[in-house]
Design an enzyme around this catalytic site. Structure first.
Site, PDB file in Angstrom:
ATOM      1  CD  GLU A 266      -2.986   0.500  -3.173  1.00 22.95           C
ATOM      2  OE1 GLU A 266      -2.351   0.052  -4.141  1.00 22.95           O
ATOM      3  OE2 GLU A 266      -2.542   0.499  -2.021  1.00 22.95           O
TER       4      GLU A 266
ATOM      5  CE  LYS B 202      -3.135  -2.953  -2.141  1.00 20.54           C
ATOM      6  NZ  LYS B 202      -1.984  -3.753  -2.561  1.00 20.54           N
TER       7      LYS B 202
END
Ligand code: 13P
Length: 346
Positions: free
Chosen positions: A179, A221
């Site tokens: 992420e 992500k």
């Protein structure tokens, strides 16, 4: 190659199965307490436990949610009647995820920039979480847009951390959610958001290759390419979808099974509309599944409604279910703004 390669591939596919997304509920105690305090909810372990029980026992949640990301405190907690949360999730068919970073800290020599920490002892923590039933993990890096930032120093330090984390996860049997969040904060334009997201993803995939991370055993992500929150000109839903997909197509190898966005402070409706437009307009051009891994854009309405009043748990669960279902529809390109007005029941 990881001894877990086949299991990791299957887990990653399941995380982004058609119509499913991931529920982020891994707020650290600090972040959770901040959200509780804003609503006058006592910032105690028991209130955090009750709130997480509310989320995990939402009827029908697994129709839209493949997996949920927990915080270390939460993965060790149980329902009021004594059932471990990990068991509740297994029974519901929801994969157990765990946040393993220890937070974004000031980056030495780089004012206003952060680097995410948590590599020390990570191999042992991964082994413990795997034993507890976790099958995927999350590590969030934060990139801030501002005057002369992000610096190359910040981009490379964060990308390196993400890749070292991802390699350790795969060694230990957890699918890494990688992420890199480019923050929405600031008055930057859509074009600047594109340029910084592009640079960030280049650095991340370069480091993932250097650290020999298996790209078919991870989930990305990212944040969306979006106008800064204080930018005078706000890009349309169509522009966000077009620029985000263009940026991802030029950076994310086809081997990656799925992309699951964070909501990053977008409104509920925008988070659903953006995801929907990407799938409706560009789904056939994308080699990976495009879905959600939202925290606030799924949880916030339910949290506001509950606000610490346990007589409202059932109604709060319906609100949570509703946002999960709307985002499930968006992940299939089937969301319509009118659906915001329609009743949705389990
Ligand atoms: P938001 O969807 O609230 O941005 O949170 C997602 C997340 O997990 C941030 O790390």
């Amino acid at each position: 190659m990881s001894t877990y390669a086949n299991e990791l591939r299957a887990t990653a596919q399941a995380m982004v199965a058609p119509g499913k997304g991931i529920l982020a509920m891994d707020e650290s105690n600090g972040t959770c307490n901040k959200r509780f305090a804003a609503l006058g909810i006592p910032t105690t372990e028991e209130r955090r436990r009750t709130y997480r029980e509310l989320i995990l026992t939402t009827p029908g949640l697994s129709e839209a949610i493949s997996g949920a990301i927990l915080y270390d405190e939460t993965i060790r907690q149980s329902t009021q009647s004594g059932v471990p949360f990990t068991q509740v999730m297994k029974d519901a068919g929801i994969l157990i995820g765990i946040k393993v970073d220890t937070g974004a800290k000031d980056l030495a020599g780089c004012p206003n920039e952060k680097v995410t920490e948590g590599l020390d002892g990570l191999r042992d923590r991964i082994a413990e979480y795997y034993q507890m039933g976790a099958r995927f993990a999350k590590w969030r890096a934060v990139i801030t847009i501002g005057d002369d930032i992000p610096s190359l120093t910040c981009l490379e330090a964060n990308a390196h951390g993400l890749a070292r984390y991802a390699a350790l996860c795969q060694e230990g049997g957890l699918v890494p959610i990688v992420e890199p969040e480019v923050l929405i904060t600031g008055d930057h334009s859509l074009e600047t958001s594109y340029a910084v997201t592009d640079q960030t993803l280049q650095a991340v995939f370069h480091q993932l290759r250097l650290q020999q991370v298996a790209l078919d055993q991870m989930i990305l992500k990212p944040s969306m390419v979006i106008s800064g929150a204080d930018c005078a000109t706000q890009a349309s839903v169509e522009q966000v979808a077009e620029m985000t997909i263009r940026c991802l197509r030029s950076n994310v190898p086809a081997m990656v099974p799925g992309i699951a966005f964070l909501s990053g402070g977008q409104s509920n409706e925008k988070a659903s509309a953006h995801l929907n437009r990407m799938n409706a307009d560009y789904g056939d051009q994308c080699p990976w599944r495009v879905t959600f891994s939202y925290a606030r854009a799924i949880q916030q309405t339910a949290l506001n409604h509950w606000a610490g009043d346990d007589s409202k748990i059932g109604a709060a669960q319906q609100l949570l279910y509703r946002r999960a279902k709307l985002n499930s529809a968006a992940s299939m390109g089937q969301y319509k703004p009118e659906m915001e007005q329609e009743p949705i029941r389990v």
